[in-house]
Motif scaffolding. Structure first.
Motif, short mmCIF file in Angstrom:
data_model
loop_
_atom_site.label_atom_id
_atom_site.label_comp_id
_atom_site.label_asym_id
_atom_site.label_seq_id
_atom_site.Cartn_x
_atom_site.Cartn_y
_atom_site.Cartn_z
N LEU A 1 0.84 -1.19 0.00
CA LEU A 1 0.00 0.00 0.00
C LEU A 1 0.88 1.24 0.00
O LEU A 1 1.78 1.37 0.84
CB LEU A 1 -0.89 0.01 1.24
N MET B 1 1.31 4.74 1.09
CA MET B 1 0.69 5.49 2.18
C MET B 1 0.25 6.88 1.76
O MET B 1 -0.71 7.41 2.31
CB MET B 1 1.64 5.55 3.37
N SER C 1 -1.00 7.77 -1.28
CA SER C 1 -2.15 7.77 -2.20
C SER C 1 -3.18 6.69 -1.89
O SER C 1 -4.25 6.68 -2.48
CB SER C 1 -1.65 7.57 -3.63
N GLN C 2 -2.82 5.74 -1.01
CA GLN C 2 -3.67 4.58 -0.68
C GLN C 2 -3.80 3.61 -1.87
O GLN C 2 -4.62 2.70 -1.84
CB GLN C 2 -5.05 5.00 -0.18
N LYS C 3 -2.98 3.79 -2.90
CA LYS C 3 -2.96 2.87 -4.04
C LYS C 3 -2.31 1.56 -3.62
O LYS C 3 -1.35 1.55 -2.85
CB LYS C 3 -2.16 3.51 -5.19
N LYS C 4 -2.86 0.46 -4.12
CA LYS C 4 -2.31 -0.86 -3.80
C LYS C 4 -1.44 -1.37 -4.95
O LYS C 4 -1.62 -0.97 -6.10
CB LYS C 4 -3.44 -1.85 -3.52
#
Length: 92
Positions: free
Chosen positions: A29, A31, A33-36
């Motif tokens: 993750l 942190m 952008s919260q993109k996985k």
């Protein structure tokens, strides 16, 4: 389940939040952008250690927390363990 964190979008390594086993498809993750992201682990990555998010060649710079943390001293493939055996500080 998130198995590693990447602090900045410019980072080239993630930090394991659990032990990651070789061959496992680990989910990370970003942190900021919260993109996985998913990376196949090519080696065991112990809790708190770094996983490569790209291929590196000898002499490349590694970024963590948006900062230069050292110089690659032997090639590293995406998904491999990044630690003192293949990364050295530039201070010495």
């Amino acid at each position: 389940m998130i198995q590693f964190l990447i602090h900045e979008k410019s980072d080239t390594v993630g930090v394991a939040t659990v032990d990651i086993k070789k061959g496992q498809r680990a989910q990370g993750l970003f942190m900021d952008s919260q993109k996985k992201i998913t990376v196949k682990a090519l080696s065991d990555i112990p809790l708190g250690h770094k996983i490569a998010l790209k291929d590196f060649k000898d002499g490349d710079t590694v970024l963590k927390y948006g900062h230069d943390i050292g110089r690659v001293v032997k090639p590293i493939k995406k998904g491999e363990h990044v630690h003192i055996h293949n990364l050295k500080t530039k201070r010495w």
